[in-house]
Motif scaffolding. Structure first.
Motif, PDB file in Angstrom:
ATOM      1  N   ALA A 162       2.611 -42.143 -86.963  1.00 49.16           N
ATOM      2  CA  ALA A 162       3.055 -40.762 -87.059  1.00 49.16           C
ATOM      3  C   ALA A 162       4.526 -40.579 -87.319  1.00 49.16           C
ATOM      4  N   ALA A 163       4.592 -39.033 -87.914  1.00 47.36           N
ATOM      5  CA  ALA A 163       5.774 -39.210 -88.821  1.00 47.36           C
ATOM      6  C   ALA A 163       6.385 -37.534 -88.885  1.00 47.36           C
ATOM      7  N   GLN A 164       7.787 -36.703 -89.694  1.00 41.34           N
ATOM      8  CA  GLN A 164       8.007 -35.741 -88.630  1.00 41.34           C
ATOM      9  C   GLN A 164       7.719 -35.308 -90.407  1.00 41.34           C
ATOM     10  N   ALA A 165       6.577 -34.352 -90.397  1.00 39.10           N
ATOM     11  CA  ALA A 165       6.234 -33.084 -91.808  1.00 39.10           C
ATOM     12  C   ALA A 165       7.368 -32.142 -91.426  1.00 39.10           C
ATOM     13  N   PRO A 166       7.390 -31.049 -92.597  1.00 40.49           N
ATOM     14  CA  PRO A 166       8.005 -30.127 -92.407  1.00 40.49           C
ATOM     15  C   PRO A 166       6.861 -29.391 -90.887  1.00 40.49           C
ATOM     16  N   GLU A 167       6.079 -29.446 -90.492  1.00 39.47           N
ATOM     17  CA  GLU A 167       4.821 -28.903 -89.790  1.00 39.47           C
ATOM     18  C   GLU A 167       5.151 -29.656 -88.588  1.00 39.47           C
ATOM     19  N   GLY A 168       6.050 -30.717 -88.262  1.00 37.31           N
ATOM     20  CA  GLY A 168       6.647 -31.230 -87.046  1.00 37.31           C
ATOM     21  C   GLY A 168       5.612 -32.720 -86.548  1.00 37.31           C
ATOM     22  N   VAL A 169       5.400 -33.832 -85.895  1.00 38.34           N
ATOM     23  CA  VAL A 169       4.995 -34.608 -86.191  1.00 38.34           C
ATOM     24  C   VAL A 169       2.560 -34.851 -87.008  1.00 38.34           C
ATOM     25  N   THR A 170       2.875 -35.421 -87.953  1.00 43.30           N
ATOM     26  CA  THR A 170       1.672 -35.113 -88.498  1.00 43.30           C
ATOM     27  C   THR A 170       1.248 -36.663 -88.368  1.00 43.30           C
ATOM     28  N   LEU A 171      -0.199 -37.206 -88.680  1.00 39.66           N
ATOM     29  CA  LEU A 171      -0.410 -38.283 -89.028  1.00 39.66           C
ATOM     30  C   LEU A 171      -1.103 -39.101 -89.403  1.00 39.66           C
ATOM     31  N   PHE A 172      -1.034 -40.361 -90.004  1.00 37.77           N
ATOM     32  CA  PHE A 172      -1.290 -40.215 -91.547  1.00 37.77           C
ATOM     33  C   PHE A 172      -2.120 -41.246 -91.543  1.00 37.77           C
ATOM     34  N   LEU A 173      -3.190 -42.255 -92.151  1.00 35.86           N
ATOM     35  CA  LEU A 173      -4.091 -43.321 -92.040  1.00 35.86           C
ATOM     36  C   LEU A 173      -2.842 -44.279 -93.907  1.00 35.86           C
ATOM     37  N   VAL A 174      -2.493 -45.299 -93.100  1.00 37.31           N
ATOM     38  CA  VAL A 174      -1.324 -45.549 -94.150  1.00 37.31           C
ATOM     39  C   VAL A 174      -2.020 -47.205 -94.662  1.00 37.31           C
ATOM     40  N   ASP A 175      -2.453 -47.493 -95.631  1.00 36.56           N
ATOM     41  CA  ASP A 175      -2.436 -49.178 -95.834  1.00 36.56           C
ATOM     42  C   ASP A 175      -1.476 -50.183 -96.037  1.00 36.56           C
ATOM     43  N   PRO A 176      -1.719 -50.897 -94.763  1.00 36.46           N
ATOM     44  CA  PRO A 176      -0.756 -51.800 -94.628  1.00 36.46           C
ATOM     45  C   PRO A 176      -0.380 -52.835 -95.646  1.00 36.46           C
ATOM     46  N   SER A 177      -0.810 -52.676 -96.724  1.00 36.74           N
ATOM     47  CA  SER A 177      -0.306 -53.414 -98.459  1.00 36.74           C
ATOM     48  C   SER A 177       0.817 -52.888 -98.813  1.00 36.74           C
ATOM     49  N   ASP A 178       0.555 -51.377 -98.590  1.00 35.04           N
ATOM     50  CA  ASP A 178       1.752 -50.604 -99.083  1.00 35.04           C
ATOM     51  C   ASP A 178       2.807 -50.589 -98.668  1.00 35.04           C
ATOM     52  N   CYS A 179       2.629 -51.613 -97.769  1.00 36.98           N
ATOM     53  CA  CYS A 179       4.480 -51.042 -96.972  1.00 36.98           C
ATOM     54  C   CYS A 179       4.890 -52.949 -96.538  1.00 36.98           C
ATOM     55  N   ALA A 180       6.463 -52.786 -96.778  1.00 36.25           N
ATOM     56  CA  ALA A 180       7.057 -54.348 -96.034  1.00 36.25           C
ATOM     57  C   ALA A 180       6.838 -54.355 -95.039  1.00 36.25           C
ATOM     58  N   VAL A 181       5.682 -55.489 -94.720  1.00 35.31           N
ATOM     59  CA  VAL A 181       5.383 -55.229 -93.093  1.00 35.31           C
ATOM     60  C   VAL A 181       6.369 -57.132 -93.032  1.00 35.31           C
ATOM     61  N   GLU A 182       7.802 -56.912 -91.207  1.00 33.56           N
ATOM     62  CA  GLU A 182       7.905 -58.059 -91.071  1.00 33.56           C
ATOM     63  C   GLU A 182       7.931 -58.208 -90.003  1.00 33.56           C
ATOM     64  N   ARG A 183       7.224 -59.226 -89.520  1.00 31.34           N
ATOM     65  CA  ARG A 183       7.417 -60.101 -87.884  1.00 31.34           C
ATOM     66  C   ARG A 183       8.314 -59.992 -87.286  1.00 31.34           C
ATOM     67  N   LEU A 184       7.837 -60.064 -85.772  1.00 30.50           N
ATOM     68  CA  LEU A 184       9.634 -59.483 -85.105  1.00 30.50           C
ATOM     69  C   LEU A 184       8.994 -60.839 -84.390  1.00 30.50           C
ATOM     70  N   PRO A 185      10.419 -61.731 -83.655  1.00 34.78           N
ATOM     71  CA  PRO A 185      10.455 -62.521 -82.613  1.00 34.78           C
ATOM     72  C   PRO A 185      10.545 -61.605 -81.355  1.00 34.78           C
ATOM     73  N   ASN A 186       9.422 -62.525 -80.564  1.00 35.05           N
ATOM     74  CA  ASN A 186      10.261 -61.404 -79.293  1.00 35.05           C
ATOM     75  C   ASN A 186       9.218 -62.062 -78.167  1.00 35.05           C
ATOM     76  N   ILE A 187       9.439 -62.266 -76.660  1.00 34.21           N
ATOM     77  CA  ILE A 187       9.894 -62.875 -75.822  1.00 34.21           C
ATOM     78  C   ILE A 187       8.337 -63.087 -75.344  1.00 34.21           C
ATOM     79  N   ALA A 188       7.566 -62.021 -75.388  1.00 33.28           N
ATOM     80  CA  ALA A 188       5.965 -62.152 -74.739  1.00 33.28           C
ATOM     81  C   ALA A 188       5.258 -62.832 -76.023  1.00 33.28           C
TER      82      ALA A 188
END
Length: 368
Positions: A162-188
């Motif tokens: 979900a991202a802010q486009a000029p028209e408002g919140v818009t949905l996109f399908l994105v391949d995660p391999s095109d992004c920087a993915v970092e694991r976050l430590p969490n209590i759960a």
């Protein structure tokens, strides 16, 4: 209005309880927290075979109430997996957008996982809380910014962003391999990730639905998710009540079982009451959703109460178990850590309190 589980939901819950008891006992939950996947691919395939990845989809003959029955058992067994983000949130948003039948079919068959990338620094889902940008390029959009607490991004085939486009919140399908993915430590101990979009290209085919309609597509899916999260909390309450009552019967102090002391009985009663009311509110909200009625009031009441009940339930369990419950050997701490994740996911109690007030005010205006 009768919100008691129907016969098929009772049967579904019984099957789920047997399956999860066999495939996801407490030790498996511990092992999966330490695993790379963070869930059991074998159990995921089995859930697909049983048709549970397509429950409540159009034409399935099932509704949100059926999912409540399933999620109560998932909460009871602390089943980790991408069912809620993929089979519920992403699938229903894609179905509402239309034109993604093949992708949804692959998700239902367990071949593809699509997880939503929604939350950012504020932790809110409201349109004005999103800062990830989608700048038009002429052939599509370029995404910039960071999403936080993205579940199971490391095993997903696609991210629903979900991202802010000029028209408002818009949905996109994105391949995660095109992004920087970092694991976050969490209590759960959940597989949650930060996903950074550094000018990621989203071609025209990546657009989901119409530009500016992202919030409209997501809102009904997030309502379902909030109700199902409450059902998980109710299921966890059932399991914690059994664990705590059993301990109170076995643990002796001053020459007798501590379960004979009234203060301990009160604590067990409080777990039972919170679990029962959370389950009742979840079923009520599911009924309203299945009837196609405006359900903002019911959804908000379920999650607002459920978020607070999650903490009260584990607090009472800890009071009975005392220091034992903090030990890693104890199953209670598994529920305690997961409850903190559940408390805030899909809206905090305060967020849903605000929604509940708004819904009641709107109903009053309509009535007058």
């Amino acid at each position: 209005m009768d919100v008691a589980p129907e016969e098929r939901q009772v049967e579904l819950a019984a099957v789920a309880r047997r399956l999860f008891a066999a495939r996801c006992p407490a030790q498996t939950v511990r092992d999966l927290e330490e695993s790379e996947e963070g869930h059991s691919p074998g159990l995921w395939r089995e859930m697909a075979r049983l048709g549970w990845l397509g429950l409540s989809h159009p034409g399935s003959g099932s509704g949100v109430a059926d999912l409540v029955a399933l999620y109560t058992e998932m909460g009871r067994a602390l089943v980790p997996g991408p069912h809620l983000p993929s089979a519920v949130v992403s699938a229903h948003a894609l179905l509402a957008a239309g034109g993604r039948d093949e992708l949804v079919a692959a998700m239902t068959e367990g071949e593809t996982i699509v997880v939503p990338a929604l939350a950012e620094e504020s932790g809110e889902y409201a349109p004005d809380a999103l800062t990830v940008r989608a700048d038009p390029t002429g052939t599509g959009h370029r995404l910039s910014g960071t999403k936080l607490l993205v579940p199971f991004a490391h095993v997903a085939s696609w991210l629903l962003v979900a991202a802010q486009a000029p028209e408002g919140v818009t949905l996109f399908l994105v391949d995660p391999s095109d992004c920087a993915v970092e694991r976050l430590p969490n209590i759960a101990g959940q597989p949650l990730f930060a996903v950074t979009f550094d000018g990621v290209e989203a071609p025209a085919g990546a657009l989901v639905g119409e530009p500016g309609r992202g919030h409209d597509l997501l809102a009904p899916a997030l309502d379902r998710a909030a109700v199902l999260r409450s059902a998980e909390i109710a299921g966890a309450g059932e399991a914690l009540l059994e664990i705590t009552v059993r301990y109170a019967r076995e643990r002796e102090q001053f020459g007798e079982a501590i379960g004979r002391f009234q203060a301990v009985q009160y604590l067990c009663s409080d777990i039972a009451i919170d679990g029962h009311l959370t389950a009742l509110l979840a079923r009520q909200a599911a009924w309203a959703l299945d009837q196609g009625r405006p359900a903002r009031r019911e959804v908000a009441a379920a999650k607002a109460y459920g978020s607070r009940a999650a903490q009260r339930i584990v607090h009472c369990a800890h009071e009975v178990h005392a220091g034992m419950a903090f030990m890693l050997e104890s199953d209670v701490q598994l529920f305690t850590r997961r409850a903190k994740h559940w408390e805030f996911g899909f809206g905090t109690a305060d967020d849903h309190d605000d929604d509940l007030v708004t819904a009641l005010q709107d109903a009053r205006v309509t009535a007058s």
